[in-house]
Design an enzyme around this catalytic site. Structure first.
Site, PDB file in Angstrom:
ATOM      1  N   GLU A 196      -6.028  -4.240  -6.229  1.00  0.00           N
ATOM      2  CA  GLU A 196      -4.889  -3.928  -7.081  1.00  0.00           C
ATOM      3  C   GLU A 196      -3.929  -5.111  -7.051  1.00  0.00           C
ATOM      4  OE1 GLU A 196      -2.713  -0.348  -6.481  1.00  0.00           O
ATOM      5  OE2 GLU A 196      -4.471   0.939  -6.736  1.00  0.00           O
ATOM      6  N   GLU A 231       8.636   1.721  -6.030  1.00  0.00           N
ATOM      7  CA  GLU A 231       8.348   0.892  -4.864  1.00  0.00           C
ATOM      8  C   GLU A 231       9.479   0.931  -3.847  1.00  0.00           C
ATOM      9  OE1 GLU A 231       5.429   0.183  -5.262  1.00  0.00           O
ATOM     10  OE2 GLU A 231       5.127  -0.135  -7.394  1.00  0.00           O
TER      11      GLU A 231
END
Length: 272
Positions: free
Chosen positions: A51, A62
């Site tokens: 990824e 995040e």
């Protein structure tokens, strides 16, 4: 076909009777050349799929480690076009490892869905995860990706009920990414006992492999999740290695690849 690379890798993992390992790294972090060196080293370190995070100024899902990584990538001058060029450089030496882009809709929409899908496929991208694009708003993007044979990989979460899972499954290909904890990346830890029944629900709804991410930072935790999922995703632990290397004035690439190998080895040896 780019989607076929993902399908082939999960078929291989199933034949080997083990879960896959998917490290997440940020494009351009800490520099373009070092990011490319990290990408090139990931398969040998044990990555089954990769990824690659898209550097974005407002990565809402995040936690602090990946937020800082995104800012380092942007400071290094990384753009979406630059990311695709990075993938194309990676593909010059690796034609088999599936590579998934993970990020947010704004850069992709600004690029143009059809243009992005075409250029991503040409560069060697196999799939795309867009954190802030719900299925109800994904039709134009999904159509463009489908035409280019790039997988749209959707997220399922602990709050996704059976009805929602049916919606998530529509148009998803490659695998489903199960977010193991409520909250942002790199904060809470995944718990295998909680993940196992959720993975079964998602797998049944989608008919696809299920990769589990968020909350995996140690080899021990990676091994636990590998016993109940089709693949394990880890990311914050690797961008933390870059931050530590930068603070210490040390090379980042060896630290990242060593940590990747430690978690990959744990995933590969998790099942008897």
């Amino acid at each position: 076909m780019t989607t076929a690379r993902i399908d082939a890798r999960f078929a291989q993992l199933k034949a080997e009777g083990r879960a896959g390992f998917i490290p997440y790294v940020m494009t351009g972090d800490p520099s373009r050349d070092e990011a490319l060196e990290i990408l090139q080293g990931l398969p040998a370190a044990g990555a089954d799929l990769i990824e690659l995070g898209l550097a974005f100024s407002d990565p809402m899902a995040e936690g602090p480690p990946i937020q800082r990584a995104a800012l380092r990538g942007l400071k290094a001058g990384m753009t979406l076009r630059g990311t695709l060029d990075l993938v194309a450089d990676f593909r010059q030496s690796d034609e088999t490892t599936p590579l998934i882009l993970m990020g947010y809709l704004n850069p992709v929409e600004s690029y143009g869905y059809e243009a992005f899908a075409r250029d991503a496929a040409d560069a060697g991208v196999d799939g795309l995860i867009v954190v802030d694009c719900p299925p109800e708003e994904a039709d134009p993007l999904a159509a463009a990706l489908d035409a280019a044979q790039v997988s749209l990989i959707r997220l399922a979460t602990p709050t996704s009920d059976d009805a929602r899972l049916q919606v998530i499954a529509q148009g998803t290909s490659g695998f489903v990414y199960y977010v193991s904890v409520a909250g942002v990346t790199g904060v809470k830890e995944a718990v295998a006992a909680d993940v196992a029944p959720a993975v079964e629900r998602v797998r049944k709804a989608a008919g696809l492999p299920v990769a589990v991410g968020f909350g995996v930072r140690t080899p021990e935790r990676a091994a636990e999740i590998a016993r109940v999922s089709d693949a394990v995703v880890a990311g914050s632990v690797f961008v933390d290695e870059i931050a530590t290397a930068l603070d210490a004035g040390e090379p980042a690439v060896p630290r990242v690849l060593a940590r990747v190998k430690a978690l990959a080895d744990a995933v590969k040896s998790a099942r008897p």
